[in-house]
Design an enzyme around this catalytic site. Structure first.
Site, PDB file in Angstrom:
ATOM      1  N   GLU A 260      -3.537   1.736  -8.462  1.00  0.00           N
ATOM      2  CA  GLU A 260      -4.464   2.822  -8.122  1.00  0.00           C
ATOM      3  C   GLU A 260      -5.664   2.850  -9.060  1.00  0.00           C
ATOM      4  O   GLU A 260      -6.786   3.091  -8.632  1.00  0.00           O
ATOM      5  CB  GLU A 260      -3.743   4.179  -8.141  1.00  0.00           C
ATOM      6  CG  GLU A 260      -2.640   4.341  -7.111  1.00  0.00           C
ATOM      7  CD  GLU A 260      -3.139   4.382  -5.662  1.00  0.00           C
ATOM      8  OE1 GLU A 260      -4.351   4.409  -5.437  1.00  0.00           O
ATOM      9  OE2 GLU A 260      -2.282   4.381  -4.757  1.00  0.00           O
ATOM     10  N   ARG A 264      -9.297   2.136  -7.286  1.00  0.00           N
ATOM     11  CA  ARG A 264     -10.214   3.288  -7.227  1.00  0.00           C
ATOM     12  C   ARG A 264     -11.205   3.252  -8.384  1.00  0.00           C
ATOM     13  O   ARG A 264     -12.427   3.287  -8.175  1.00  0.00           O
ATOM     14  CB  ARG A 264      -9.426   4.599  -7.259  1.00  0.00           C
ATOM     15  CG  ARG A 264      -8.432   4.697  -6.116  1.00  0.00           C
ATOM     16  CD  ARG A 264      -7.875   6.099  -5.971  1.00  0.00           C
ATOM     17  NE  ARG A 264      -6.611   6.075  -5.237  1.00  0.00           N
ATOM     18  CZ  ARG A 264      -6.135   7.073  -4.520  1.00  0.00           C
ATOM     19  NH1 ARG A 264      -6.810   8.196  -4.418  1.00  0.00           N
ATOM     20  NH2 ARG A 264      -4.970   6.980  -3.895  1.00  0.00           N
ATOM     21  N   ASP A 394       0.510  -4.269   2.778  1.00  0.00           N
ATOM     22  CA  ASP A 394      -0.823  -4.311   3.404  1.00  0.00           C
ATOM     23  C   ASP A 394      -1.940  -5.059   2.673  1.00  0.00           C
ATOM     24  O   ASP A 394      -2.404  -6.120   3.099  1.00  0.00           O
ATOM     25  CB  ASP A 394      -1.288  -2.884   3.758  1.00  0.00           C
ATOM     26  CG  ASP A 394      -1.137  -1.872   2.615  1.00  0.00           C
ATOM     27  OD1 ASP A 394      -0.790  -2.276   1.494  1.00  0.00           O
ATOM     28  OD2 ASP A 394      -1.370  -0.673   2.848  1.00  0.00           O
ATOM     29  N   GLU A 528      -7.798   3.924   7.624  1.00  0.00           N
ATOM     30  CA  GLU A 528      -7.537   2.582   8.163  1.00  0.00           C
ATOM     31  C   GLU A 528      -8.010   2.388   9.605  1.00  0.00           C
ATOM     32  O   GLU A 528      -8.461   1.293   9.973  1.00  0.00           O
ATOM     33  CB  GLU A 528      -6.043   2.246   8.058  1.00  0.00           C
ATOM     34  CG  GLU A 528      -5.547   2.040   6.625  1.00  0.00           C
ATOM     35  CD  GLU A 528      -5.349   3.330   5.834  1.00  0.00           C
ATOM     36  OE1 GLU A 528      -5.262   4.412   6.474  1.00  0.00           O
ATOM     37  OE2 GLU A 528      -5.280   3.277   4.595  1.00  0.00           O
ATOM     38  N   THR A 614      -9.922  -2.802  -1.269  1.00  0.00           N
ATOM     39  CA  THR A 614      -9.061  -2.028  -0.373  1.00  0.00           C
ATOM     40  C   THR A 614      -9.323  -0.519  -0.457  1.00  0.00           C
ATOM     41  O   THR A 614      -8.749   0.257   0.289  1.00  0.00           O
ATOM     42  CB  THR A 614      -7.566  -2.369  -0.601  1.00  0.00           C
ATOM     43  OG1 THR A 614      -6.807  -1.823   0.465  1.00  0.00           O
ATOM     44  CG2 THR A 614      -7.075  -1.826  -1.944  1.00  0.00           C
TER      45      THR A 614
HETATM   46  C1  DMJ Z   1      -6.271   3.720  -0.012  1.00  0.00           C
HETATM   47  O1  DMJ Z   1      -6.113   4.179  -1.300  1.00  0.00           O
HETATM   48  C2  DMJ Z   1      -6.332   2.236   0.020  1.00  0.00           C
HETATM   49  O2  DMJ Z   1      -6.887   1.851   1.214  1.00  0.00           O
HETATM   50  C3  DMJ Z   1      -4.993   1.579  -0.147  1.00  0.00           C
HETATM   51  O3  DMJ Z   1      -5.042   0.195   0.073  1.00  0.00           O
HETATM   52  C4  DMJ Z   1      -3.949   2.162   0.743  1.00  0.00           C
HETATM   53  N1  DMJ Z   1      -4.417   3.243   1.504  1.00  0.00           N
HETATM   54  C5  DMJ Z   1      -5.191   4.257   0.877  1.00  0.00           C
HETATM   55  C6  DMJ Z   1      -5.793   5.169   1.920  1.00  0.00           C
HETATM   56  O4  DMJ Z   1      -5.009   5.388   3.021  1.00  0.00           O
END
Ligand code: DMJ
Length: 641
Positions: A260, A264, A394, A528, A614
């Site tokens: 995270e 982020r 994912d 998503e 992501t």
């Molecule tokens: C986000 O923090 C990122 O996309 C992560 O890969 C998984 N999904 C959350 C949002 O749904």
């Protein structure tokens, strides 16, 4: 002793001068001083003298840090980093400084004209913006050539669309403006009730700190920076940047999620740097990256999920299988950011860590070519054969294809691993429901759970993105697969009362694309599905994707907007919303950004120039320069392969 003032008495100076003479003498002295000082700047090579007179921070902006890790040029936190001017814009590009103004004031008043001395701006450019000067003795050896990087982009960052046109607004412009207003509202609500906290709680109108980020604050600020920049919310961007400069402290001591913090914070800071050239973002990203490194101290080099910022110890999440597993989506989603950390710091340790993970995964046996979600970072064995393209798996797959794209299509290992994994997924996980909906099931040691998580809906976009580089006879097939999965995800939205999709939806017992229990029926502002709409729009320009995107905008407005920000809802099948109390940071980083891009021209953050991490933070593709160098770096020896 108290001196009494005697009326009418004009005291003589200690040198015996009267007032008019003293005035003339001072005037002469100040004229002489001005003349001498000014002359310094007219000398042909006066940099040494200038350094003598100017504040030290103008000498090597961005590089004044105290080494802490041996051999690393950027160790040790610097709470008040230098603040150099951003680089000159690329041709056809708006000056990033119009958004990333170099000065800020308390109370976040925006300043449009830079007021710092010209010398400071020049010095800053030579370090952060332009070609670096030869390192001075005792200074740090590394700098990043921001101007060269910007000049290698194929498109202006914000695209070439005409601005301020007299024409009446087109529908798409109005739609884009609406999304921008939503971002402004989300930001202002956060600022008003929770500035500096990690998330806004819109119902209680306060902030939430949580325990995912090891004591770091301001997750919403960092996650919002690039979206604010992109939408040209200039004042709000300045507010966010000022907060980072003044209040984003890294000397915290809690336990953090490696994943995270990486996606982020590191992702957000890297993007903010690449968009603006502001050193503060580069410095903070690198220093934070260093704080994550202890997570990799394991027998296999596969990092554990949690790192203790104080002790430098690490551990696995207690809830993983046997409490000692690392998670595929977590350790497999570091590659993009860590390569950029090496690129921007000159420190190869980041790139080495993720290259090692890649090699490890390349070699290890995979059941039917599939990657299970859990592995032991101690033995290197898979812990359980649970495979998912949704949660836990994912973004590992996402980072394979994006590594290939980010390397300007030179990282063939990533490409091969991606297509091999996709083939296995198609063979073992992809299904079509009796009603004709294509979905990706989850695999448990050979048995399928016929469900798809909301998280798995990013895969429509990923498969579309990867379709163009597949073997020729498979391209059309992958485009179609991407479209079908995205359609299924749209169905999961369309079959609810709110037109927002549930956290998970099933394909069994006669049910299709709906949640089967309340505990899976919530929607927490996730991105998503709109992420896939954005990629499919860019690939096909089929208007259906904008129509579907607009349905989401309307639904968010109707069911998720509250008086003090946006909130998730507990049941998408109830048209009377029961809000949760959280405005997720990814709503600002991802959901609103992807929606905005969906209604923008394709050359805004062109996919030829950028890949999105992501968390939707754009990272640049490493376009070669004329010397054949892979990256945007001024030092070829420091480049990752
Ligand atoms: C986000 O923090 C990122 O996309 C992560 O890969 C998984 N999904 C959350 C949002 O749904």
């Amino acid at each position: 002793m108290l001196m009494r003032k005697v009326p009418g008495f004009v005291p003589a100076s200690p040198w015996g001068l009267r007032l008019p003479q003293k005035f003339l003498f001072l005037l002469f002295l100040s004229g002489l001083f001005t003349l001498c000082f000014g002359a310094l700047f007219l000398l042909p090579n006066s940099s040494r003298l200038k350094r003598f007179f100017l504040a030290p921070r103008t000498q090597q902006p961005g590089l004044e840090v105290v080494p802490e890790v041996p051999g690393h040029p950027l160790a040790g936190e610097q709470e008040s980093p230098p603040n150099p001017a951003p680089a000159a814009p690329a041709p056809g590009e708006e000056d990033p400084s119009s958004l990333a103004s170099p000065r800020r004031r308390k109370g976040w008043t925006r300043r449009t004209q830079p007021t710092r001395p010209r010398e400071e701006a020049t010095a800053a450019r030579s370090s952060a913006g332009g070609r670096a000067e030869a390192p001075q003795e005792g200074s740090l050896p590394f700098s990043f050539d921001f101007n060269a990087f910007r000049s290698r982009l194929r498109h202006p960052v914000l695209g070439t669309r005409t601005r301020g046109s007299e024409e009446p607004q087109s529908l798409v412009q109005t739609q884009r403006e609406k999304i921008k207003e939503m971002m402004q509202f989300a930001w202002q609500s956060y600022k008003r009730y929770a500035m500096g906290k990690n998330e806004l709680q819109p119902l209680t109108k306060d902030g939430y700190q949580g325990n995912m980020f090891g004591g770091l604050s301001g997750a919403t600020v960092i996650d919002s920076l690039d979206t604010l920049y992109l939408m040209e919310l200039k004042e709000e961007f300045q507010e966010a940047k000022a907060w980072v400069e003044e209040n984003f402290h890294l000397n915290v001591s809690g336990e953090a999620s490696l994943f995270e913090v990486n996606i982020r914070y590191i992702g957000g800071l890297l993007s903010a740097f690449y968009l603006t050239g502001e050193e503060v973002f580069r410095m903070k990203a690198i220093k934070l990256g260093e704080k994550l490194l202890p997570a990799f101290n394991t027998p296999t080099g596969i990092p554990k999920g949690v790192v203790n910022f104080k002790s430098g110890s690490n551990r696995s999440w207690g809830w993983t299988t046997t409490g000692s597993s690392s998670i595929l989506a977590e350790f497999g989603s570091l590659h993009l950011e860590f390569l950029h950390l090496s690129e921007l710091s000159g420190n190869q340790v980041f790139a080495e860590k993720v290259r090692h993970i890649r090699k490890f995964l390349r070699k290890i046996d995979k059941p039917f070519g599939l990657y299970p979600n859990f592995i032991s970072p101690v033995s290197g064995n898979w812990i359980q054969h649970h495979v998912s393209v949704g949660g836990l798996g994912d973004s590992f797959y996402e980072y394979l294809i994006k590594s290939w794209l980010m390397s300007a299509k030179t990282d063939t290992e990533a490409k091969d691993m991606y297509y091999e994994a996709l083939t296995a997924i198609e063979t073992h996980l992809v299904n079509v429901s009796p009603g004709g909906l294509t979905y990706i099931a989850e695999w448990r040691g050979g048995n399928l759970d016929h469900k798809m998580g909301h998280l798995a809906c990013f895969s429509g976009g990923m498969i579309a993105l990867g379709a163009e580089d597949a073997e020729e006879d498979k391209r059309a097939h992958y485009r179609e697969l991407a479209a079908q999965i995205t359609k299924t995800c749209h169905e999961s939205y369309d079959r609810s009362d709110t037109k927002l999709g549930p956290e998970a939806f099933w394909f069994n017992s006669g049910k299709e694309a709906v949640a089967t229990q309340l505990s899976e029926s919530y929607y927490i502002l996730r991105p998503e599905v709109v992420e896939s709409y954005m990629y499919l729009w860019r690939q096909t320009h089929n208007p259906i994707y904008r129509e579907w995107g607009w349905e989401v905008v309307m639904a968010l407005e109707k069911y998720c907007r509250t008086e003090a920000g946006f909130a998730g809802i507990q049941d998408v099948y109830s048209s009377i919303p029961n809000h949760d109390n959280k405005q997720q940071t990814f709503f600002l980083a991802e959901t609103l950004k992807y929606l905005y891009l969906l209604f923008s021209e394709d050359d805004m953050l062109s996919l030829e120039d950028w890949v999105f991490n992501t968390e939707a933070h754009p990272l640049p593709v490493n376009h070669s320069d004329s010397a054949g160098r892979v990256g945007a770096n001024s030092d070829p020896s420091s480049l990752p392969p």
